[in-house]
Design an enzyme around this catalytic site. Structure first.
Site, mmCIF file in Angstrom:
data_model
loop_
_atom_site.group_PDB
_atom_site.id
_atom_site.type_symbol
_atom_site.label_atom_id
_atom_site.label_comp_id
_atom_site.label_asym_id
_atom_site.label_seq_id
_atom_site.Cartn_x
_atom_site.Cartn_y
_atom_site.Cartn_z
ATOM 1 N N HIS A 23 -21.040 -14.195 -23.321
ATOM 2 C CA HIS A 23 -21.178 -15.600 -23.742
ATOM 3 C C HIS A 23 -22.394 -16.197 -23.039
ATOM 4 O O HIS A 23 -22.294 -16.717 -21.929
ATOM 5 C CB HIS A 23 -19.887 -16.360 -23.386
ATOM 6 C CG HIS A 23 -19.843 -17.770 -23.906
ATOM 7 N ND1 HIS A 23 -18.659 -18.437 -24.138
ATOM 8 C CD2 HIS A 23 -20.825 -18.651 -24.228
ATOM 9 C CE1 HIS A 23 -18.913 -19.659 -24.578
ATOM 10 N NE2 HIS A 23 -20.234 -19.813 -24.624
ATOM 11 N N HIS A 25 -25.968 -18.300 -24.314
ATOM 12 C CA HIS A 25 -26.865 -18.846 -25.345
ATOM 13 C C HIS A 25 -28.279 -18.655 -24.829
ATOM 14 O O HIS A 25 -28.636 -19.214 -23.793
ATOM 15 C CB HIS A 25 -26.585 -20.332 -25.565
ATOM 16 C CG HIS A 25 -25.176 -20.619 -25.980
ATOM 17 N ND1 HIS A 25 -24.804 -20.799 -27.292
ATOM 18 C CD2 HIS A 25 -24.029 -20.730 -25.253
ATOM 19 C CE1 HIS A 25 -23.503 -21.024 -27.357
ATOM 20 N NE2 HIS A 25 -22.998 -20.992 -26.129
ATOM 21 N N GLU A 210 -12.727 -25.369 -26.056
ATOM 22 C CA GLU A 210 -13.567 -25.785 -24.919
ATOM 23 C C GLU A 210 -13.240 -27.265 -24.677
ATOM 24 O O GLU A 210 -12.672 -27.616 -23.653
ATOM 25 C CB GLU A 210 -15.054 -25.590 -25.256
ATOM 26 C CG GLU A 210 -16.016 -26.049 -24.173
ATOM 27 C CD GLU A 210 -17.498 -25.952 -24.595
ATOM 28 O OE1 GLU A 210 -17.782 -25.862 -25.805
ATOM 29 O OE2 GLU A 210 -18.371 -25.986 -23.695
ATOM 30 N N ASP A 288 -22.732 -18.937 -20.157
ATOM 31 C CA ASP A 288 -22.932 -19.957 -21.195
ATOM 32 C C ASP A 288 -24.403 -20.391 -21.290
ATOM 33 O O ASP A 288 -25.148 -19.830 -22.080
ATOM 34 C CB ASP A 288 -22.009 -21.157 -20.940
ATOM 35 C CG ASP A 288 -21.657 -21.916 -22.207
ATOM 36 O OD1 ASP A 288 -22.041 -21.481 -23.292
ATOM 37 O OD2 ASP A 288 -20.961 -22.963 -22.106
HETATM 38 N N1 ADE Z 1 -24.194 -24.444 -27.434
HETATM 39 C C1 ADE Z 1 -24.691 -24.083 -26.247
HETATM 40 N N2 ADE Z 1 -23.740 -24.137 -25.313
HETATM 41 C C2 ADE Z 1 -22.606 -24.533 -25.919
HETATM 42 C C3 ADE Z 1 -21.285 -24.768 -25.493
HETATM 43 N N3 ADE Z 1 -20.892 -24.606 -24.234
HETATM 44 N N4 ADE Z 1 -20.390 -25.188 -26.406
HETATM 45 C C4 ADE Z 1 -20.760 -25.367 -27.672
HETATM 46 N N5 ADE Z 1 -21.976 -25.158 -28.124
HETATM 47 C C5 ADE Z 1 -22.907 -24.745 -27.265
HETATM 48 ZN ZN ZN Z 2 -21.184 -21.475 -25.321
#
Ligand code: ADE
Ligand code: ZN
Length: 347
Positions: A23, A25, A210, A288
């Protein structure tokens, strides 16, 4: 050993632990220094005078307050070389943290609105990942995420624009995901495009639970058919769902420092990561958007170990989960698991 020494030795153990990151991005690994360098290269004016000013702005009240900055920051990414530099910088960090396999998210729609063609994004990311595979033995995959605050029609258009590139990036592009503002954009909004992606043979994941309620996790499983849940920490509010996740061993890609920075939890000592793990769920630790949340994967492991008194066995268990939960080919999984076992026996 004194408790300080014990803690230091556990931290060293974590640093060397072979692990997978599931996970991440890639746009969220854009460090302010690179943001400034790319802004200069591309003639983009940033609303900040210095790197310190950018860092000072990273004070979020919730997911949306972060996303506003994150999408603005991504505007410096324009050329293939920019995406390469971004990915290469992440790869260096990941290797330093002993990540042996990474599955990274990328958000084509964040770039297509600025007129960046999809091939530019794919090519830059892929060049860095292929290089890391050849030079460092780091295996990897790319997961194309749809932005859930946009429409399903736009997600379909993104998928259609990406499909002509599938063959060229068949070694990397293995899945699709769902990210961006969760509340008010439930999984079922994307049921048809996920069904199509499944028909096409892609792996499926989605952010759920989340900030959104447990029902979003349920629907990510039932309406989208995802194989992993990104975050999923709010599952704990629903006992039946907890049982289901434990029984199915559906992996959760938990991101503790993200949850702290976005105020999903107020204090890491309140984080439910350990409870989820001890309830039998397949929990993994991830970063993340590490440039925004104050730490890469080892920082997430170390902060969680300290705050939640995780044992060595629990840390190994989560590293093992990350490998098992990955979409790596079976032989690669076995090689990583062997490496993990050798490491544990040697330490
Ligand atoms: N895009 C980047 N980080 C994110 C996250 N934690 N939750 C949702 N979308 C995202
Ligand atoms: Zn994320």
């Amino acid at each position: 050993m004194a408790s300080n020494e014990l803690r230091n030795s556990l931290h060293d153990f974590i640093r060397g632990l072979p692990k997978a990151e599931l996970h991440l991005h890639i746009e969220g690994s854009l460090e302010p220094e690179l943001m400034f360098a790319l802004a200069q290269r591309n003639g983009v004016t940033l609303p900040y005078a210095s790197v310190d000013e950018v860092r000072a702005a990273y004070n979020f009240s919730d997911l949306q307050s972060f996303l506003d900055l994150y999408y603005a920051g991504a505007a410096v990414l324009q050329s293939e070389q920019d995406f390469y530099d971004l990915t290469r910088a992440y790869v260096q960090r990941a290797l330093a943290d002993n990540v042996r396999h990474v599955e990274l998210f990328f958000d084509p729609q964040t770039h297509s609105v600025r007129g960046i063609v999809l091939r530019t994004v794919f090519a830059g990311i892929a060049r860095a990942l292929r290089e890391a595979r050849a030079e460092n033995g780091l295996s990897s995959a790319m997961i194309l995420c749809f932005l859930r605050h946009l429409t399903e029609e736009e997600a379909f258009a993104t998928l259609a624009a990406a499909l002509p590139l599938r063959e060229e990036y068949a070694d990397l592009w293995l899945g699709v995901g769902l990210d961006s503002g969760e509340v008010g954009n439930p999984p079922e909004k994307f049921a048809r495009v996920f069904a199509r992606a499944r028909e096409l043979g892609f792996h499926l994941v989605a952010h759920a639970g989340e900030e959104g309620p447990p029902a979003y996790i349920q629907n990510a499983l039932d309406a989208l058919g995802v194989e992993r849940i990104d975050h999923g920490v709010r599952a704990e509010e629903d006992t039946m769902l907890m049982q289901r996740l434990a029984q199915s061993r559906t992996p959760l890609t938990v991101c503790p420092l993200s949850n702290l920075k976005l105020r999903v939890v107020q204090d890491l000592r309140e984080h439910n990561l350990a409870r989820l793990l001890r309830s039998g769920l397949c929990v993994t630790i991830n970063s993340d958007d590490p440039a925004y949340f104050g730490g890469y994967i080892n920082s997430n492991f170390i902060a969680s170990a300290d705050a939640l008194q995780l044992t060595r066995e629990e840390l190994v268990h989560m590293a093992r989960n990350s490998i098992v939960a990955s979409f790596a080919p079976e032989v690669r999984k076995q090689a990583c698991l062997q490496e993990l076992q050798d490491y544990v026996l040697a330490h």
